[in-house]
Design an enzyme around this catalytic site. Structure first.
Site, PDB file in Angstrom:
ATOM      1  N   TYR A  88       0.872  -1.204   0.015  1.00 20.66           N
ATOM      2  CA  TYR A  88      -0.059  -0.073   0.056  1.00 20.66           C
ATOM      3  C   TYR A  88       0.824   1.268   0.178  1.00 20.66           C
ATOM      4  CZ  TYR A  88      -3.762  -3.300   1.288  1.00 20.66           C
ATOM      5  OH  TYR A  88      -4.519  -4.234   1.443  1.00 20.66           O
ATOM      6  N   ASN A 109     -12.577  -1.920  -5.169  1.00 20.36           N
ATOM      7  CA  ASN A 109     -12.529  -2.300  -6.597  1.00 20.36           C
ATOM      8  C   ASN A 109     -13.593  -3.306  -6.896  1.00 20.36           C
ATOM      9  OD1 ASN A 109     -11.336  -3.656  -8.721  1.00 20.36           O
ATOM     10  ND2 ASN A 109      -9.492  -4.497  -7.868  1.00 20.36           N
ATOM     11  N   CYS A 117      -6.031  -6.485  -6.959  1.00 14.41           N
ATOM     12  CA  CYS A 117      -5.778  -5.857  -5.503  1.00 14.41           C
ATOM     13  C   CYS A 117      -5.238  -6.794  -4.433  1.00 14.41           C
ATOM     14  CB  CYS A 117      -6.943  -5.234  -4.989  1.00 14.41           C
ATOM     15  SG  CYS A 117      -8.403  -6.059  -4.638  1.00 14.41           S
ATOM     16  N   HIS A 118      -5.426  -8.352  -4.803  1.00 18.62           N
ATOM     17  CA  HIS A 118      -4.793  -9.322  -3.657  1.00 18.62           C
ATOM     18  C   HIS A 118      -3.307  -9.148  -4.003  1.00 18.62           C
ATOM     19  CE1 HIS A 118      -5.017 -11.433  -7.851  1.00 18.62           C
ATOM     20  NE2 HIS A 118      -3.952 -12.142  -7.253  1.00 18.62           N
TER      21      HIS A 118
END
Length: 153
Positions: A88, A109, A117-118
């Site tokens: 992040y 998302n 995003c994983h």
């Protein structure tokens, strides 16, 4: 149209708009009333290739609606290659922000496998994940996806 797709970790609800993926969610339970995602759709073919371990190029999808900030975060996430991760903090640095709002954008998302995003982790470990399921189940899916891609976190 809404379809279901049987992923190795559970049932995905796939919403298509004009034949293009617009949203992918993890179902809490099987959705027997929904038809299966047709095998000849670009999304089904991509999901099959992804889950077989050799992802094809992404299929076209409906660009997600979101704020300018969310769009910037999703653009950074979309560039993370299969089998790699970013933090992040790393994404925040790229767009001139902070890690917490980046995490918030990840949670919004609507296409979490196509905009992966994983592959975004916290500075101290796994971080969060949202696919429409409860938090514990979603994190189990994130662990599965990372392991599937050969990522040791």
């Amino acid at each position: 149209m809404q379809y279901c797709y049987q992923a190795p970790f559970g049932t995905l609800l796939c919403r298509l708009h004009n034949g293009l993926p617009a949203e992918i969610l993890l179902q809490h339970s099987a959705a027997p009333f929904l038809p299966a995602l047709p095998n000849d759709t670009p999304l089904a073919q991509w999901l099959d290739s992804y889950f077989s371990g050799s992802p094809a190029p992404l299929p076209p999808f409906v660009p997600p609606a979101g704020t300018a900030f969310q769009q910037a975060v999703w653009a950074q996430i979309a560039q993370i290659p299969f089998g790699e991760t970013r933090s992040y903090q790393w994404i925040a640095g790229r767009i001139g922000s902070h890690p917490r709002p980046v995490g918030g954008a990840c949670g919004k998302n609507p296409l979490p496998l196509l905009i992966p995003c994983h592959r975004v982790l916290s500075a101290n470990g796994l971080g969060g994940f949202s696919m429409g399921g409860d938090a514990e189940r979603s994190l189990a899916v994130k662990r599965w996806l990372l392991a599937h891609e050969g990522v040791a976190w």
